[in-house]
Design a protein around this motif. Structure first.
Motif, PDB file in Angstrom:
ATOM      1  N   ALA A  46       0.838  -1.203   0.000  1.00 31.43           N
ATOM      2  CA  ALA A  46       0.000   0.000   0.000  1.00 31.43           C
ATOM      3  C   ALA A  46       0.870   1.249   0.000  1.00 31.43           C
ATOM      4  O   ALA A  46       0.577   2.242  -0.695  1.00 31.43           O
ATOM      5  CB  ALA A  46      -0.936  -0.012   1.202  1.00 31.43           C
ATOM      6  N   ALA A  47       1.964   1.222   0.780  1.00 32.01           N
ATOM      7  CA  ALA A  47       2.891   2.357   0.783  1.00 32.01           C
ATOM      8  C   ALA A  47       3.497   2.555  -0.600  1.00 32.01           C
ATOM      9  O   ALA A  47       3.653   3.694  -1.076  1.00 32.01           O
ATOM     10  CB  ALA A  47       3.990   2.117   1.817  1.00 32.01           C
ATOM     11  N   TYR A  90       2.190   1.858  -3.510  1.00 29.71           N
ATOM     12  CA  TYR A  90       1.199   2.500  -4.376  1.00 29.71           C
ATOM     13  C   TYR A  90       1.179   4.005  -4.137  1.00 29.71           C
ATOM     14  O   TYR A  90       1.176   4.815  -5.087  1.00 29.71           O
ATOM     15  CB  TYR A  90      -0.190   1.921  -4.120  1.00 29.71           C
ATOM     16  N   ARG A  91       1.153   4.407  -2.882  1.00 31.43           N
ATOM     17  CA  ARG A  91       1.066   5.839  -2.593  1.00 31.43           C
ATOM     18  C   ARG A  91       2.354   6.573  -2.947  1.00 31.43           C
ATOM     19  O   ARG A  91       2.312   7.729  -3.385  1.00 31.43           O
ATOM     20  CB  ARG A  91       0.693   6.029  -1.124  1.00 31.43           C
ATOM     21  N   ASN A 128      -3.936  -4.414  -6.481  1.00 35.62           N
ATOM     22  CA  ASN A 128      -4.803  -3.280  -6.144  1.00 35.62           C
ATOM     23  C   ASN A 128      -6.246  -3.523  -6.567  1.00 35.62           C
ATOM     24  O   ASN A 128      -6.510  -4.171  -7.585  1.00 35.62           O
ATOM     25  CB  ASN A 128      -4.288  -1.999  -6.804  1.00 35.62           C
ATOM     26  N   GLU A 185      -3.215   6.672  -4.769  1.00 29.17           N
ATOM     27  CA  GLU A 185      -3.081   7.314  -3.461  1.00 29.17           C
ATOM     28  C   GLU A 185      -4.177   6.900  -2.487  1.00 29.17           C
ATOM     29  O   GLU A 185      -4.138   7.249  -1.310  1.00 29.17           O
ATOM     30  CB  GLU A 185      -3.058   8.839  -3.593  1.00 29.17           C
ATOM     31  N   THR A 222      -5.080   1.049   0.446  1.00 31.74           N
ATOM     32  CA  THR A 222      -4.707   0.744   1.824  1.00 31.74           C
ATOM     33  C   THR A 222      -4.341  -0.735   1.930  1.00 31.74           C
ATOM     34  O   THR A 222      -4.652  -1.537   1.044  1.00 31.74           O
ATOM     35  CB  THR A 222      -5.851   1.032   2.796  1.00 31.74           C
ATOM     36  N   ASN A 256       1.166  11.632   3.007  1.00 30.08           N
ATOM     37  CA  ASN A 256      -0.070  10.889   2.765  1.00 30.08           C
ATOM     38  C   ASN A 256      -0.142   9.656   3.652  1.00 30.08           C
ATOM     39  O   ASN A 256      -0.039   8.528   3.189  1.00 30.08           O
ATOM     40  CB  ASN A 256      -0.159  10.477   1.279  1.00 30.08           C
ATOM     41  N   TYR A 309      -1.958   4.602   4.839  1.00 26.84           N
ATOM     42  CA  TYR A 309      -1.827   3.423   3.982  1.00 26.84           C
ATOM     43  C   TYR A 309      -1.883   2.115   4.769  1.00 26.84           C
ATOM     44  O   TYR A 309      -2.211   1.076   4.240  1.00 26.84           O
ATOM     45  CB  TYR A 309      -0.531   3.478   3.166  1.00 26.84           C
TER      46      TYR A 309
END
Length: 260
Positions: free
Chosen positions: A28-29, A31-32, A61, A68, A71, A255, A258
């Motif tokens: 998840a991190a 992706y962001r 995903n 962004e 999670t 951000n 996540y």
């Protein structure tokens, strides 16, 4: 009226091992961080991570999410045959499944696969000579970069065999007329490799907009590539771990959330 309270639905974290949860948080991190660096294509392209302790389960995903927004809990767990193996309200991108399942089936040494459609990556993928030895960043991939010819949108499962044959034992590949692909023994390693490949593509386009190109001699290319391979400060595990920790600090400032 009954006084019996309905049972709460277990959270994703309660249903998975600590190792899988950490893989979910890292993915998840990733992706962001990809979103922070502008490596997105609306809801398209994808990053996957193998579920620790398995050869045929991986995380992808949820189709329809912006990078962004991803999670740890929203990631979809599926197997390399395309079956979702843990209940999820979300679907996955079929083209994403084809590319990622191919690598996860063939490369059990790899924990993460990244695929992007950046302008720089697509531009270099459309050049006949591919990535050129123009600067130090380019030489990270000297003799260690694969190429896979474009066959159309990656929906045909029989492409998987050719894709992994072209990848071989490398961890970076240019999908011609399409984009970039990297993989790594960790999410961190796949991300750092993608960062370096993306930078190499960007610098090539910048150099091509100027005068006559000066290519690095082959013997210097080979020497520098070997330096990257043996120097832990240039590209080893310690370097990746330090870089990933710094990236997570940056993400926590910009951000967070996540790991939910």
């Amino acid at each position: 009226m009954s006084n019996v309270m309905p049972l709460a639905t277990p959270s994703v974290r309660d249903q998975v091992s600590e190792e899988e949860w950490q893989a979910r948080v890292d993915l998840a991190a990733c992706y962001r961080l990809a979103a922070m660096h502008g490596w997105t294509d609306l809801i398209y392209t994808h990053i996957s991570a193998r579920v620790p302790g398995t050869d045929d389960h991986f995380l992808l995903n949820p189709f329809g999410f912006m990078f962004e927004e991803v999670t740890a809990s929203s990631l979809v767990k599926l197997d390399t045959e395309g079956e979702i193996v843990m209940p999820s309200p979300y679907a996955v991108n079929a083209a994403g499944f084809t590319i990622h399942s191919a690598v996860h089936q063939a490369r059990h040494d790899m924990a993460c696969v990244m695929h992007t459609h950046t302008v720089s990556g697509m531009a270099i993928s459309a050049q006949e000579d591919g990535l050129l030895p123009l600067a130090q960043t380019s030489l990270v991939f000297h003799g260690a970069l694969s190429y896979h010819d474009y066959e159309g949108i990656a929906l045909d499962l029989d492409e998987r065999e050719r894709l992994v044959a072209d990848l071989g034992r490398n961890t970076a590949m240019i999908l011609r007329n399409h984009g970039l692909l990297t993989c790594g023994r960790s999410v961190a390693e796949a991300f750092v490799t993608m960062y370096m490949l993306e930078k190499a593509c960007e610098l090539q386009l910048a150099a091509q907009s100027g005068g006559t190109l000066r290519l690095i001699p082959e013997e210097v290319c080979v020497h520098t590539a070997r330096q990257f391979q043996r120097d832990p400060d240039a590209g080893g595990d310690g370097h990746v771990a330090l870089t990933w920790a710094a990236l997570l600090r940056q993400l926590d400032r910009a951000n967070p959330g996540y790991a939910a």
